[in-house]
Design a protein around this motif. Sequence first.
Motif, PDB file in Angstrom:
ATOM      1  N   SER A  58     -78.084  -5.831 -59.184  1.00  0.00           N
ATOM      2  CA  SER A  58     -77.475  -4.510 -59.299  1.00  0.00           C
ATOM      3  C   SER A  58     -75.973  -4.621 -59.524  1.00  0.00           C
ATOM      4  CB  SER A  58     -77.733  -3.690 -58.030  1.00  0.00           C
ATOM      5  OG  SER A  58     -77.083  -4.271 -56.910  1.00  0.00           O
ATOM      6  N   VAL A  59     -75.389  -3.524 -60.011  1.00  0.00           N
ATOM      7  CA  VAL A  59     -73.938  -3.335 -59.945  1.00  0.00           C
ATOM      8  C   VAL A  59     -73.748  -2.298 -58.853  1.00  0.00           C
ATOM      9  CG1 VAL A  59     -71.848  -2.655 -61.156  1.00  0.00           C
ATOM     10  CG2 VAL A  59     -73.661  -3.835 -62.398  1.00  0.00           C
ATOM     11  N   PHE A  60     -73.293  -2.755 -57.702  1.00  0.00           N
ATOM     12  CA  PHE A  60     -73.293  -1.940 -56.489  1.00  0.00           C
ATOM     13  C   PHE A  60     -71.874  -1.469 -56.194  1.00  0.00           C
ATOM     14  CE2 PHE A  60     -73.526  -0.795 -52.078  1.00  0.00           C
ATOM     15  CZ  PHE A  60     -74.844  -0.425 -51.839  1.00  0.00           C
ATOM     16  N   GLY A  61     -71.685  -0.162 -56.212  1.00  0.00           N
ATOM     17  CA  GLY A  61     -70.377   0.407 -55.908  1.00  0.00           C
ATOM     18  C   GLY A  61     -70.230   0.690 -54.428  1.00  0.00           C
ATOM     19  N   PHE A  62     -69.210   0.110 -53.821  1.00  0.00           N
ATOM     20  CA  PHE A  62     -68.904   0.321 -52.403  1.00  0.00           C
ATOM     21  C   PHE A  62     -67.760   1.312 -52.374  1.00  0.00           C
ATOM     22  CE2 PHE A  62     -67.707  -1.853 -48.168  1.00  0.00           C
ATOM     23  CZ  PHE A  62     -68.617  -1.085 -47.481  1.00  0.00           C
ATOM     24  N   LEU A  63     -68.077   2.556 -52.057  1.00  0.00           N
ATOM     25  CA  LEU A  63     -67.207   3.689 -52.341  1.00  0.00           C
ATOM     26  C   LEU A  63     -66.617   4.271 -51.068  1.00  0.00           C
ATOM     27  CD1 LEU A  63     -66.390   5.584 -54.713  1.00  0.00           C
ATOM     28  CD2 LEU A  63     -68.459   6.877 -54.238  1.00  0.00           C
ATOM     29  N   GLY A  64     -65.327   4.572 -51.102  1.00  0.00           N
ATOM     30  CA  GLY A  64     -64.689   5.209 -49.963  1.00  0.00           C
ATOM     31  C   GLY A  64     -63.197   5.278 -50.153  1.00  0.00           C
ATOM     32  N   PRO A  65     -62.521   6.159 -49.411  1.00  0.00           N
ATOM     33  CA  PRO A  65     -61.067   6.281 -49.541  1.00  0.00           C
ATOM     34  C   PRO A  65     -60.367   5.052 -48.997  1.00  0.00           C
ATOM     35  CG  PRO A  65     -61.849   7.590 -47.695  1.00  0.00           C
ATOM     36  CD  PRO A  65     -63.069   7.088 -48.404  1.00  0.00           C
ATOM     37  N   ASP A 224     -64.836   7.911 -60.720  1.00  0.00           N
ATOM     38  CA  ASP A 224     -65.231   7.814 -62.121  1.00  0.00           C
ATOM     39  C   ASP A 224     -65.651   6.391 -62.465  1.00  0.00           C
ATOM     40  OD1 ASP A 224     -65.367   8.954 -64.867  1.00  0.00           O
ATOM     41  OD2 ASP A 224     -63.780   7.504 -65.250  1.00  0.00           O
ATOM     42  N   GLU A 225     -64.961   5.418 -61.901  1.00  0.00           N
ATOM     43  CA  GLU A 225     -65.282   4.010 -62.147  1.00  0.00           C
ATOM     44  C   GLU A 225     -66.695   3.684 -61.669  1.00  0.00           C
ATOM     45  OE1 GLU A 225     -63.430   0.554 -59.765  1.00  0.00           O
ATOM     46  OE2 GLU A 225     -62.310   0.615 -61.633  1.00  0.00           O
ATOM     47  N   ILE A 226     -67.033   4.149 -60.482  1.00  0.00           N
ATOM     48  CA  ILE A 226     -68.353   3.894 -59.913  1.00  0.00           C
ATOM     49  C   ILE A 226     -69.442   4.545 -60.766  1.00  0.00           C
ATOM     50  CG2 ILE A 226     -69.848   4.313 -57.925  1.00  0.00           C
ATOM     51  CD1 ILE A 226     -67.743   2.221 -57.375  1.00  0.00           C
ATOM     52  N   GLU A 227     -69.223   5.792 -61.159  1.00  0.00           N
ATOM     53  CA  GLU A 227     -70.237   6.509 -61.928  1.00  0.00           C
ATOM     54  C   GLU A 227     -70.488   5.875 -63.290  1.00  0.00           C
ATOM     55  OE1 GLU A 227     -70.814  11.020 -60.865  1.00  0.00           O
ATOM     56  OE2 GLU A 227     -68.739  10.690 -61.467  1.00  0.00           O
ATOM     57  N   GLN A 228     -69.448   5.259 -63.864  1.00  0.00           N
ATOM     58  CA  GLN A 228     -69.587   4.705 -65.206  1.00  0.00           C
ATOM     59  C   GLN A 228     -70.347   3.387 -65.248  1.00  0.00           C
ATOM     60  OE1 GLN A 228     -66.449   4.833 -68.168  1.00  0.00           O
ATOM     61  NE2 GLN A 228     -65.231   6.133 -66.823  1.00  0.00           N
ATOM     62  N   ILE A 229     -70.197   2.552 -64.227  1.00  0.00           N
ATOM     63  CA  ILE A 229     -70.732   1.197 -64.358  1.00  0.00           C
ATOM     64  C   ILE A 229     -71.753   0.799 -63.294  1.00  0.00           C
ATOM     65  CG2 ILE A 229     -68.684   0.341 -65.541  1.00  0.00           C
ATOM     66  CD1 ILE A 229     -67.794  -0.975 -62.974  1.00  0.00           C
ATOM     67  N   CYS A 230     -71.893   1.566 -62.234  1.00  0.00           N
ATOM     68  CA  CYS A 230     -72.731   1.111 -61.124  1.00  0.00           C
ATOM     69  C   CYS A 230     -74.156   1.656 -61.215  1.00  0.00           C
ATOM     70  CB  CYS A 230     -72.114   1.517 -59.788  1.00  0.00           C
ATOM     71  SG  CYS A 230     -70.573   0.631 -59.439  1.00  0.00           S
ATOM     72  N   THR A 231     -75.112   0.811 -60.839  1.00  0.00           N
ATOM     73  CA  THR A 231     -76.506   1.232 -60.748  1.00  0.00           C
ATOM     74  C   THR A 231     -76.823   1.774 -59.362  1.00  0.00           C
ATOM     75  OG1 THR A 231     -77.222  -0.997 -60.078  1.00  0.00           O
ATOM     76  CG2 THR A 231     -77.201  -0.491 -62.440  1.00  0.00           C
TER      77      THR A 231
END
Length: 354
Positions: A58-65, A224-231
């Motif tokens: 996967s391309v896993f986005g670890f998202l948070g402020p 936006d970065e997460i939405e573009q490349i992460c599965t």
Amino acid sequence: MPAAPAAGPGPVRPPVDEPGATPAPAGEWAIETQGLTKAYRGGRRAVDGLDLAVPRGSVFGFLGPNGCGKTTTIRMLLGLIEPTAGRARVLGQSMPAAGRRVLPRVGALIEGPALYGFLSGRDNLRRFDAADPAADPRTREARVRRALERVGLAAAAGKKARAYSLGMKQRLGLAAALLRPRELLVLDEPTNGLDPQGMREIRALVRELAADGTTVFLSSHLLDEIEQICTHAAVMARGRLLTQGPVAGLSATVLGPRGHARLTVTTPDTADAARVLKECGVTAVEITDDRVTGELPPPDAPMDGTEAGAPREVAELNAALVHAGVRVRGFGAARASLEDVFVSLTGEGFDVAG
């Protein structure tokens, strides 16, 4: 092995071996944690009971402020700091105990690269490669050249690192992580300091690595970065994991009906358009003047009421309308964004440090 984790406030707890247990064979998780916690003096918890499951490939986005505990989590996963409680496995083995076996299979860029300013970009990579006991010195120059080319630094390879811009330093750190093929690439804010063109190039590189089978774990506060490349993605705030799962399904899972894609068709044939859309499984169909709107289920959910062979893709819905003789003047679908998911979970704007 367990099923893939479902998004939501109560993520699935992946299994983690007991200390001293025989390492398990490679399974479906590249990273898995159970109750991972890091507390500092005074009882402040930077990471609080983290249950994370990152699928292989996967391309896993670890998202948070900024300040929510993402970097602290990554440092624990790589054995750079000890957790206060909980357990973690990376590439099927317990960390930090298995660090000597695991880390050669992992490339990482954390909190910006540590570079020798008096050396050129090329010489920095030579130094990093020489520090790798598994790297064959006979092929070092070829590895360094390929890594520089992959991140767009071939033309600046001879320039001293102290003269590099922040974005160029970020690229050089990424090149160091790519000197050898890796099963897992861990990137902490990889587009920090890059201009729009540089960000686009790094996103393209991440997609290329994923296509080659590398699992990419990407920490970012850029939605936006997460939405573009992460599965897949996980949302974290104030040290706690709020939700995780496939990116395409997070909005529908967290927001319910408000997270479903909203379809809008502009046509003079509103009655016929509404009928066709209902037959194709679109719900909550409404007519307003020359527009017909409706809700699409999430991509991985069955369309209740659809017959076998009914259209499931948005493009196929458009084709079905045209095939039925509906004159389509406008057609589009918009899904709730990750920003909507984050605000729904936290009640905050995304630029608030946790």
